[in-house]
Structures are given as structure tokens and as C-alpha cells.
Design a protein around this motif. Sequence first.
Motif, mmCIF file in Angstrom:
data_model
loop_
_atom_site.group_PDB
_atom_site.id
_atom_site.type_symbol
_atom_site.label_atom_id
_atom_site.label_comp_id
_atom_site.label_asym_id
_atom_site.label_seq_id
_atom_site.Cartn_x
_atom_site.Cartn_y
_atom_site.Cartn_z
ATOM 1 N N ASP A 154 0.796 -1.235 0.000
ATOM 2 C CA ASP A 154 0.000 0.000 0.000
ATOM 3 C C ASP A 154 0.822 1.274 0.000
ATOM 4 O O ASP A 154 0.454 2.255 -0.635
ATOM 5 C CB ASP A 154 -0.895 -0.008 1.245
ATOM 6 N N ALA A 155 1.923 1.267 0.764
ATOM 7 C CA ALA A 155 2.512 2.567 1.079
ATOM 8 C C ALA A 155 3.908 2.361 1.639
ATOM 9 O O ALA A 155 4.690 1.567 1.117
ATOM 10 C CB ALA A 155 1.595 3.269 2.084
ATOM 11 N N ASP A 157 4.199 1.012 4.438
ATOM 12 C CA ASP A 157 4.022 -0.255 5.158
ATOM 13 C C ASP A 157 3.817 -1.372 4.127
ATOM 14 O O ASP A 157 3.786 -1.124 2.926
ATOM 15 C CB ASP A 157 2.836 -0.161 6.130
ATOM 16 N N TYR A 161 -4.542 -3.458 0.950
ATOM 17 C CA TYR A 161 -5.874 -3.056 1.389
ATOM 18 C C TYR A 161 -6.773 -2.903 0.163
ATOM 19 O O TYR A 161 -6.459 -2.119 -0.736
ATOM 20 C CB TYR A 161 -5.806 -1.710 2.119
ATOM 21 N N GLY A 305 -3.344 -0.273 8.951
ATOM 22 C CA GLY A 305 -4.216 0.761 8.387
ATOM 23 C C GLY A 305 -5.670 0.326 8.360
ATOM 24 O O GLY A 305 -5.976 -0.832 8.093
ATOM 25 N N GLU A 306 -6.560 1.257 8.654
ATOM 26 C CA GLU A 306 -7.966 0.872 8.796
ATOM 27 C C GLU A 306 -8.757 1.039 7.499
ATOM 28 O O GLU A 306 -9.523 0.176 7.120
ATOM 29 C CB GLU A 306 -8.612 1.683 9.917
ATOM 30 N N TYR A 307 -8.555 2.163 6.846
ATOM 31 C CA TYR A 307 -9.392 2.505 5.690
ATOM 32 C C TYR A 307 -10.856 2.225 6.019
ATOM 33 O O TYR A 307 -11.580 1.578 5.262
ATOM 34 C CB TYR A 307 -8.941 1.754 4.428
ATOM 35 N N TRP A 344 -9.975 7.904 -1.219
ATOM 36 C CA TRP A 344 -10.264 6.497 -0.929
ATOM 37 C C TRP A 344 -11.597 6.331 -0.201
ATOM 38 O O TRP A 344 -12.268 5.312 -0.377
ATOM 39 C CB TRP A 344 -9.120 5.841 -0.143
ATOM 40 N N TRP A 399 -4.185 14.694 5.480
ATOM 41 C CA TRP A 399 -3.194 13.596 5.339
ATOM 42 C C TRP A 399 -3.188 13.149 3.875
ATOM 43 O O TRP A 399 -4.213 12.717 3.350
ATOM 44 C CB TRP A 399 -3.627 12.453 6.252
ATOM 45 N N GLU A 484 -0.068 14.114 13.364
ATOM 46 C CA GLU A 484 -0.402 12.841 14.031
ATOM 47 C C GLU A 484 0.829 12.019 14.392
ATOM 48 O O GLU A 484 0.773 11.138 15.255
ATOM 49 C CB GLU A 484 -1.313 11.998 13.133
ATOM 50 N N GLU A 516 4.960 10.131 4.143
ATOM 51 C CA GLU A 516 4.801 8.753 3.672
ATOM 52 C C GLU A 516 4.487 8.786 2.168
ATOM 53 O O GLU A 516 4.304 9.853 1.577
ATOM 54 C CB GLU A 516 3.691 8.011 4.444
ATOM 55 N N ALA A 518 2.152 6.522 -0.941
ATOM 56 C CA ALA A 518 1.027 5.582 -0.994
ATOM 57 C C ALA A 518 0.570 5.404 -2.434
ATOM 58 O O ALA A 518 0.637 6.339 -3.242
ATOM 59 C CB ALA A 518 -0.139 6.071 -0.128
ATOM 60 N N TRP A 521 -1.830 7.852 -3.840
ATOM 61 C CA TRP A 521 -1.324 9.211 -4.061
ATOM 62 C C TRP A 521 -0.536 9.267 -5.359
ATOM 63 O O TRP A 521 -0.585 10.246 -6.096
ATOM 64 C CB TRP A 521 -0.460 9.675 -2.876
HETATM 65 O O1 G3I Z 1 -13.340 11.925 8.375
HETATM 66 C C1 G3I Z 1 -12.748 13.123 8.873
HETATM 67 C C2 G3I Z 1 -13.483 14.317 8.333
HETATM 68 O O2 G3I Z 1 -14.783 14.313 8.797
HETATM 69 C C3 G3I Z 1 -12.711 15.585 8.758
HETATM 70 O O3 G3I Z 1 -13.290 16.698 8.135
HETATM 71 C C4 G3I Z 1 -11.261 15.499 8.335
HETATM 72 C C5 G3I Z 1 -10.434 16.678 8.819
HETATM 73 O O4 G3I Z 1 -9.057 16.370 8.862
HETATM 74 O O5 G3I Z 1 -10.702 14.335 8.869
HETATM 75 C C6 G3I Z 1 -11.325 13.169 8.388
HETATM 76 O O6 G3I Z 1 -10.665 12.022 8.832
HETATM 77 C C7 G3I Z 1 -9.377 11.818 8.294
HETATM 78 C C8 G3I Z 1 -9.391 10.514 7.503
HETATM 79 O O7 G3I Z 1 -8.096 10.243 7.039
HETATM 80 C C9 G3I Z 1 -10.304 10.564 6.296
HETATM 81 O O8 G3I Z 1 -9.840 11.486 5.347
HETATM 82 C C10 G3I Z 1 -8.395 11.750 9.419
HETATM 83 O O9 G3I Z 1 -8.307 13.014 10.044
HETATM 84 C C11 G3I Z 1 -7.050 11.336 8.913
HETATM 85 O O10 G3I Z 1 -6.187 11.093 10.010
HETATM 86 C C12 G3I Z 1 -7.155 10.078 8.075
HETATM 87 O O11 G3I Z 1 -5.892 9.841 7.502
HETATM 88 C C13 G3I Z 1 -5.703 8.573 6.888
HETATM 89 C C14 G3I Z 1 -4.558 7.833 7.586
HETATM 90 O O12 G3I Z 1 -4.289 6.626 6.919
HETATM 91 C C15 G3I Z 1 -4.855 7.525 9.043
HETATM 92 O O13 G3I Z 1 -5.952 6.686 9.157
HETATM 93 C C16 G3I Z 1 -5.327 8.819 5.429
HETATM 94 O O14 G3I Z 1 -6.464 9.354 4.737
HETATM 95 C C17 G3I Z 1 -4.890 7.526 4.770
HETATM 96 O O15 G3I Z 1 -4.369 7.839 3.509
HETATM 97 C C18 G3I Z 1 -3.824 6.823 5.602
HETATM 98 O O16 G3I Z 1 -3.568 5.601 5.011
HETATM 99 C C19 G3I Z 1 -2.461 4.863 5.493
HETATM 100 C C20 G3I Z 1 -2.970 3.468 5.824
HETATM 101 O O17 G3I Z 1 -3.860 3.547 6.917
HETATM 102 C C21 G3I Z 1 -1.817 2.498 6.097
HETATM 103 N N1 G3I Z 1 -0.858 2.531 5.036
HETATM 104 C C22 G3I Z 1 -0.312 3.829 4.801
HETATM 105 C C23 G3I Z 1 -1.393 4.817 4.403
HETATM 106 C C24 G3I Z 1 -0.817 6.174 4.078
HETATM 107 O O18 G3I Z 1 -0.396 6.900 5.196
#
Ligand code: G3I
Length: 538
Positions: A154-155, A157, A161, A305-307, A344, A399, A484, A516, A518, A521
Motif C-alpha cells: 500500500d505505502a 508499510d 488493502y 491501516g484501517e481505511y 479512498w 493527510w 499525528e 509517507e 502511498a 497518491w
Molecule cells: O473523516 C474526517 C473528516 O470528517 C474531517 O473533516 C477530516 C479533517 O481532517 O478528517 C477526516 O478524517 C481523516 C481521515 O483520514 C479521512 O480522510 C483523518 O483526520 C485522517 O487522520 C485520516 O488519515 C488517513 C490515515 O491513513 C490515518 O488513518 C489517510 O487518509 C490515509 O491515507 C492513511 O492511510 C495509510 C494506511 O492507513 C496504512 N498505510 C499507509 C497509508 C498512508 O499513510
Amino acid sequence: ASSAYAATAYINQIGYRTSDQKEFTIEGASGAVEIVDAANQTVLTVTPSMATQWSPSGQSVQLADFSELKTPGIYSIKVGGEILRSDLKIADKIFEEVTKASLKWYYYQRASMTLDEAYAGKWKRAAGHTNPTATLHNSTGSSGSLATSKGWYDAGDYGRYIVNSGITTYTLISLYEHFPEYFNTLKWNIPAEGALPDLLAEIKYNLDWMLTMQAPDGGVYHKLTTLGFPGDVMPAKDKDLLYVIGKGTAATFDFAGVMAAAYRIYKNFDATFANQCLEAAKKAYTWGIANPNVAFSNPSDVSTGEYGDSGLEDEKLFAGTELFISTGEASYKQTVNEGSVPGWGNVTGLAVYGIATHAKEMGSDAANALTILKKTADEFAERANTGFGVVMSDYDFVWGSNSVAANQGVWLLYTYYLTGEKKYYNAACKVLDYLLGKNPLNMSFLTGFGSTSPMMPHHRPSTADGVKEPVPGMLVGGPQPGGEDIGSQSWECRDYRTGYPATSYTDNRCSYASNEVAINWNAPLAYLAGALEAINSG
Ligand code: G3I
Ligand code: 9MR
């Protein structure tokens, strides 16, 4: 390069196409800007626009349009008699190498196979995650094991997913579907897969994995990971048990949309494989309709990662639309009344793309989808006229902000194809300018490309391989104010936030929230660079 004059020029560090509109950003200057050639002759004098404030970085900047200069070459930028920088390039086919490298990166992310030196050069490595099966975690509702291999990590890591593979693979499929002639011949030194063009060979490597993730009942498992993230080790050294985790509506519909679209691009090359994709898509869709509310969240013993995503209607719109385009069966047809730049967790925009670009199948719905595209694209084109000349505004810095920018560029290009209006094309080019150096950090966000680019991405192979240069062709996530990762890995991740979203970034391997990489991206970047080359290749 610092100068007594203290002005700075922010440019696309890869360069500008001879025939395109060309612009850079300038800060701290007054008066005219000169462009000087290699023989030290001033070839163009530009009066920059009035200074405007760009909220995401708090800077007051001007834009300098040098479109008039159409002679390929390498130039300097001079203000008040001082050279600010000497790496301004104009050429044809300017983004071809970026296109190839951003697509080649998917090869470097391949699980289950050795990366031979003949293809990977100094980034050669042993195969990782070669186990032919993985344990079904109790969250799947099944027990035993599943035969599963291949696919892209994925990235930074080593998780795989389905949800994130979905938008990624679809974006690359669209790139081929829109520009088959260009991608039938473009090659970037990856192992051959029969007679397939490189782009189709690379996409197939991930489709093969995705197909293994479908359960006999049609539902699709959410992810294939270890229970926690591994340390900074090479793929072959990550020996923790692999689990197939969860099964849900988002993964299943995303899978259905991708497989339905895959059918169209493979059917002329490999009808058996194409039909396998279409049958898998139909089966998945049926499961999704029967199980519309199965949201995924990490089980308590899992921390990869949760997605996770609770709004599941958009995935259905995407899946149904792609199935309708591929089969013409009325039961799949979807109606879309609004949409925004996809990510995503929200793929309504992918349904808008599908409907808008398949007028033959979609009839009058295509015009409605174009109205949705135009509304947002007009706002984007307007925003690109001031500040740093980019579409991004404060709230876009999340992010993976660079993927937001790249997807805005893709949105603009779709609007351009369907209207032919140059303002959308120009704004899309400016997105690429931003990603490749015309930004407040004054850096190209693509590893291995530009005068300054990330050296310490959060990418385990790049950290662990003993090679100084990171794997090339990776777009880092980019600035965002969330922080974060601050405090992770002890002292390493110090607070890098600046109070401004567009400069809260650190080129440090600890920074998974800003540095990171991904697959989802890179895909819109590859799309943007690839489409801009393909459009200009004819
Ligand atoms: O859903 C809220 C939204 O309501 C709000 O307006 C917004 C403001 O920041 O936040 C939104 O949630 C964010 C969510 O992504 C959805 O966009 C979280 O803050 C943010 O922390 C979250 O980041 C994700 C991150 O994982 C942490 O879960 C990234 O989109 C996602 O690309 C990233 O993915 C990771 C995988 O889990 C593991 N592999 C690497 C990959 C890249 O870092
Ligand atoms: O490497 C992980 C990265 O892929 C994820 O995006 C990120 C957030 O989920 O987590 C990273 O792993 C870190 C973990 O969350 C906390 N301990 C340090 C890990 C590596 O930096």
C-alpha cells in the motif's frame, strides 16, 4: 540560493512544455523579472502580477507568466540584477520521465516476487511476503486459510488493502482507457506479461491479487496485513503472520467497480481474463446489494491501516456505474446528482467520471455529470489565478494533501476533455507545477525528480535498503497541519508544524503524516503527467 535581495522564485523544477502556458511564483521582489539564457542574454522581461496573499502559507506572492518564451533550453531567473536560480527548463515531452517513473514505482511495490537488478537497478531486493496462503482472521466470519499473493504494498508499510487498491487501480485503468494509443507503446523496463503493454501488465499484477480476495459468496475481504506494523525492515524480513482481515461493503463495491472497468481494457488482449474480471464484479455487486451496511473497523487485535468508512452509498454508485457501462444492464444503472474530488473514502467522483465520459452508454445522464464536473472545475480554474497559482485552499491540506492536489488536476482534465476549454487544461498544468516545485516548500514532492526532492520518505524499503537515494518516482503525502506522527519514534519526530497548513511538513522518515508515500497518491500524479503527455503526443 540566497541573495542579498532576498527574493525567491518557485518553479516547476522538472520544467515546462514548450507550447504550454508557463508561470512561476515570486516572493519578495519588486519590479520586472528577467529570464536569461545560457549565453547570459535576457530573452524575456516579465512584469509579475500584483502581489496577493496565499492563505495556506501566509505568504504574499506574485505570479510571473513567461508563456511567450517558446525556445527549449535551460534558463536563469533574474530580479534586480541578481540571479535567483538557474534551473528553469523548457522542453517538449517534458513529463514523459515523470510519467514512466511514477508508474514504474508500482513495480517496486510488488509483493511476492524478487526485484531483479535488470529492472530494479540498485533498488533490487529479495521477494517479500511469499507465503502462498494467509490465515483467515476471525473478523472474516471464516476460518482456515486463503490462497493469496501478488499485488502492490500500500505505502510505506507492507499492508495490502482492497479499498485503497480500488481507487488506485481504477485511476490507472482510466489512464489506459483514455489514452490507449499512447500507452500501447510507452515502456519503462518492467518484466513482460505476455504481449500486454507495460501499463496493463502492471495493473494486472494487482488485479491478480484483488481477485484472490473474493470469498466464494462474492463478498470481498477488506485487507491482507500482519496484526501490527513491522519495524523498518525490508519486505523479506517481515516474517510476522499474514492475516486476511474483515469483509465488508466498501471493499466489495470498490472491487466490483474496478473489475467491471478492467473487463473493458483487457477484453481485446485476453478475453478469458477480462471475463473472469466481469464475472467477479457481478458476483461482488450482488453481495454488496444484499449486504449494504457492513462497515469495516479494525478488530481489537489489529493495528494496521484501517481505511474505515461508514458512508457506503458512494461505493455502490461507483460499482453500479462501472457495471452498467460494461454490460448495459439496466439494473446496474445509478443516478448521481452531485460529486466532489474523489479520495479512498469517497468515490462518488469516480461515478461522475464514468458517467460523464461514457455518453454512448449513459445517454442524457452524461450531460448532467458534466454539469457537476464544470461547477467545481470553474471554481478550481478561478482559484488557480491568484496566490501560488494553485487550486489548493486551507481545508485541502489533509493527510495525503498532495493527492488532493493531484486529484483536483485529474478533475480538471476530465472537464477539459469534455468541453475542450483551455482554461481547465491550464489549471491542470498548474497542479503539476505545484507538485513538482512551485510550492511554499520550494521542493519537488516526487522522489528522484527536481533540484530538491524528499530524501527520507516514510517508506520501509527506502529506509532499510542501505541505498542513499530513496526508491524513485514516489509522491510523498505532503504538508498538512495534523501532526499525528509528532513524538513517534522518540526524539526523531519533533514538532514540524508552522501554524500554516501548506508548510507543515518534514522530510524525515518518522513522519508518516507528512512524508509517507502511498499507491493512491501516486496514481493521480501518474494520471496527470501521463495524460498531459498523451494529449500532446498526437
Ligand atoms: O473523516 C474526517 C473528516 O470528517 C474531517 O473533516 C477530516 C479533517 O481532517 O478528517 C477526516 O478524517 C481523516 C481521515 O483520514 C479521512 O480522510 C483523518 O483526520 C485522517 O487522520 C485520516 O488519515 C488517513 C490515515 O491513513 C490515518 O488513518 C489517510 O487518509 C490515509 O491515507 C492513511 O492511510 C495509510 C494506511 O492507513 C496504512 N498505510 C499507509 C497509508 C498512508 O499513510
Ligand atoms: O508505518 C505506518 C504507516 O504506514 C501508517 O500510515 C501510520 C499510521 O497508521 O503508522 C505507521 O506506523 C507507525 C505506528 O503507527 C506507530 N509506531 C511507529 C510506526 C512506524 O513509524
